[in-house]
Scaffold this active site. Sequence first.
Site, short mmCIF file in Angstrom:
data_model
loop_
_atom_site.label_atom_id
_atom_site.label_comp_id
_atom_site.label_asym_id
_atom_site.label_seq_id
_atom_site.Cartn_x
_atom_site.Cartn_y
_atom_site.Cartn_z
CG ASP A 192 -1.98 -1.14 1.15
OD1 ASP A 192 -1.94 -1.93 0.20
OD2 ASP A 192 -2.81 -1.24 2.09
CG ASP A 219 -6.52 -0.10 1.31
OD1 ASP A 219 -6.83 -1.28 1.50
OD2 ASP A 219 -6.89 0.84 2.05
CG HIS A 234 -11.26 0.82 0.45
ND1 HIS A 234 -11.23 -0.51 0.78
CD2 HIS A 234 -10.33 1.41 1.27
CE1 HIS A 234 -10.35 -0.72 1.74
NE2 HIS A 234 -9.78 0.42 2.05
CG HIS A 289 -14.88 -0.22 1.87
ND1 HIS A 289 -14.30 -0.38 3.10
CD2 HIS A 289 -14.76 -1.40 1.23
CE1 HIS A 289 -13.82 -1.62 3.18
NE2 HIS A 289 -14.10 -2.25 2.05
CG HIS A 305 -8.51 4.90 3.25
ND1 HIS A 305 -9.48 4.61 4.20
CD2 HIS A 305 -7.94 3.71 2.94
CE1 HIS A 305 -9.47 3.32 4.46
NE2 HIS A 305 -8.55 2.73 3.71
CE LYS A 324 -4.02 -4.40 1.20
NZ LYS A 324 -4.71 -3.37 1.96
CB CYS A 330 -2.04 -3.26 5.18
SG CYS A 330 -3.76 -2.71 5.06
C1 VGL Z 1 -4.61 0.33 5.83
C2 VGL Z 1 -6.20 1.10 7.28
C3 VGL Z 1 -7.16 1.02 6.31
C4 VGL Z 1 -3.17 -0.04 5.61
C5 VGL Z 1 -5.55 0.25 4.84
O1 VGL Z 1 -2.72 -0.05 4.43
O2 VGL Z 1 -2.47 -0.32 6.61
N1 VGL Z 1 -4.94 0.74 7.04
N2 VGL Z 1 -6.83 0.59 5.07
ZN ZN Z 2 -8.25 0.70 3.53
#
Ligand code: VGL
Ligand code: ZN
Length: 202
Positions: free
Chosen positions: A11, A49, A51, A55, A83, A108, A153
């Site tokens: 990410d 990431d 979404h 979401h 986000h 994801k 993550c």
């Molecule tokens: C993440 C919170 C929500 C991450 C992703 O990449 O750690 N954290 N979505």
């Molecule tokens: Zn996320």
Amino acid sequence: MKMSSALIIIDMQNDFCHGGALAVKDGEKLVGPINDAQERFDTIILTQDWHPEEHSSFASNNSAEVYSNIEMDYGSQILWPDHCIQGSIGANFHKNLNTNNSNLILRKGCNPKIDSYSAFFENDKTTTTGLEGYLVKKKIKRLYLCGLAFDYCVFYSALDGINLGFDVFVFQDLTKAINLKNSEKLARKTMIEKGIKLINFI
Ligand code: VGL
Ligand code: ZN
């Protein structure tokens, strides 16, 4: 690195870097050293990431406070600021991240009903992303993780990786934590207990 190892870069997206919707302090400083780390690996996987606007992990879709918790069908879920919305600038990789060498880009968090911290399973811990199959077919045994965020993550990907039988290493100098309610310490402790190896790249 040997053919049996993979670098998994978690990410490294604008929303987790300076000025982003869920910025991790100094996240963008990892881009250069992560690019350097890529030179040591034959197999490189990027996660993204990704979404939909609706979401269920967004506080805005639950009329609730950001960073509060709610109960989902699959258990407790932290509610995040909006986000990494599919197709948005925030969801793009940081502009300086080298994406030319990656073998696989895995998206994801696409299911509006289930969040997905781990690169292997959604937060219900059963819906697979397919990554395990990809790695097994390529005879990858050792995973080296880096990226954002250490306590979400990266942490959940490392845990699933070790539970699936891979050797898991986390480059602790190529990751940064969000650190809600001591989550950084807890993640580090749990990783060590599970046999995940915290190592330094530099
Ligand atoms: C993440 C919170 C929500 C991450 C992703 O990449 O750690 N954290 N979505
Ligand atoms: Zn996320």
